[in-house]
Design a protein around this motif. Sequence first.
Motif, short mmCIF file in Angstrom:
data_model
loop_
_atom_site.label_atom_id
_atom_site.label_comp_id
_atom_site.label_asym_id
_atom_site.label_seq_id
_atom_site.Cartn_x
_atom_site.Cartn_y
_atom_site.Cartn_z
N PRO A 182 -95.17 93.82 66.07
CA PRO A 182 -95.40 92.93 64.89
C PRO A 182 -94.26 92.73 64.03
N ASP A 183 -94.01 91.65 63.15
CA ASP A 183 -92.89 91.41 62.33
C ASP A 183 -93.41 90.67 61.12
N THR A 184 -93.79 91.54 60.07
CA THR A 184 -94.46 91.04 59.00
C THR A 184 -93.50 90.91 57.73
N GLY A 185 -92.37 91.39 57.95
CA GLY A 185 -91.16 91.80 57.21
C GLY A 185 -91.28 92.83 56.34
N ASP A 186 -92.14 93.71 56.41
CA ASP A 186 -92.30 95.27 55.92
C ASP A 186 -92.74 96.20 56.89
N MET A 196 -88.75 96.78 65.48
CA MET A 196 -89.51 96.97 64.21
C MET A 196 -88.80 97.73 63.18
N VAL A 197 -87.77 98.93 63.84
CA VAL A 197 -87.27 99.84 62.98
C VAL A 197 -85.92 99.24 62.86
N GLU A 198 -85.27 98.35 63.66
CA GLU A 198 -83.87 97.89 63.31
C GLU A 198 -83.86 96.86 62.56
N ARG A 199 -85.05 95.96 62.49
CA ARG A 199 -85.06 95.10 61.55
C ARG A 199 -85.54 95.43 60.16
N ALA A 200 -86.02 96.75 59.81
CA ALA A 200 -86.16 97.28 58.65
C ALA A 200 -84.85 97.79 58.11
N ILE A 201 -83.96 98.22 58.93
CA ILE A 201 -82.59 98.78 58.87
C ILE A 201 -81.82 97.47 58.36
N GLY A 202 -81.96 96.57 58.99
CA GLY A 202 -81.29 95.33 58.51
C GLY A 202 -81.58 94.72 57.20
N ARG A 203 -82.83 95.14 56.81
CA ARG A 203 -83.26 94.43 55.53
C ARG A 203 -82.89 95.42 54.50
#
Lengths: 206, 206
Positions: free
Chosen positions: B78-82, B138-145
């Motif tokens: 999933p890639d919901t932005g959250d 999923m986790v890497e994108r959250a770190i990026g955000r």
Amino acid sequence: MIDDATQRPGGRTARVRAAVLTATLQELAQRGYAGMSVESVAQRAGVHKTTVYRRWATKPNLLMDAIATLAETKISVPDTGDLAEDLRSFARTIATTITGHDGGAVVRGLFSGATESSEVRDFLHGFWAGRFAQVRPMVERAIGRGELPTDTDADEVIKHVGAPLYYRLLVTAEAVTSEAAELAADSAVAAARAGVFRRRRPSSGD
Amino acid sequence: MIDDATQRPGGRTARVRAAVLTATLQELAQRGYAGMSVESVAQRAGVHKTTVYRRWATKPNLLMDAIATLAETKISVPDTGDLAEDLRSFARTIATTITGHDGGAVVRGLFSGATESSEVRDFLHGFWAGRFAQVRPMVERAIGRGELPTDTDADEVIKHVGAPLYYRLLVTAEAVTSEAAELAADSAVAAARAGVFRRRRPSSGD
């Protein structure tokens, strides 16, 4: 249901019971629940199979009695005045315990029969309810100290401490180290402090 | 290692392999790893046992090949932005997947051979490393955000999402509900945000 007149502690009845339950644990470790039979337990225990059938009747009864013997052991409940320290100590005890019997083979075998029947599942739920009740005071004391929200579900905190350790043992086949134990404890504490385990959880907004 | 000249897709070789791997999963579900044998798999698959011995040689090879077939399925990421929403969705997928095959009996059987040998353990470590790598974004994108500390150990976050679900399936024999899935996800997110899964963790002070 007792097939022997000698029922005093340490008598033949007690010796047979101990031998059969030890044999059950060994069979569970070596063959798993599905591979174990009343006959194989009797043979390993050095007892006639009719003796085992008379006293336990079925394989699920052997499994449940073996799990029940574990329930007789008391869990030490740390009380350091700090939830994180208490749960780290508790988690290290879990790690030591579940890897202590043949490196986890007994634990693996014990729970491999968990889907056997609703009777076994009900028994397991009762077993775990009793175990959780023993260690719940760690969380209740933390609530009393104001460390956690008052409506924290103590059992969920406890489950989230143990789960990552059983996961390493039963699923990923990783070593259940004291470092992993402390990480599991710290994770559960952080989530509990953030209110994740409150009984009435805020809606997720989805 | 192939005992049949017909190797085109859908030919006899492919059909035999599919039948043997399906039979392996069924045997694992019904008997567990310890109770399964090359012979019982061959019989269930309707294949001569020498065919199975020639191609797989040993029981661990059957187990590893059965696990490998699972690795061929892609996990939806999933890639919901959250992060919380992503991990809740991921956790619900785990819950559906591990209870989907005979209510978890296949999963239970698959991992019941995890202590078989260092070869099987090494194989499992590789299997899980591949699975974790698929969902790590999923986790890497959250770190990026900026949702999580930059030195967060993504695999530990992922493991702490899955662990409480496997724990309910394999240990406490509780239903693996979507509510349990969301609780597991929220717990991992709260711990990750609190910095529990940072690679260099602060000392506990003990």
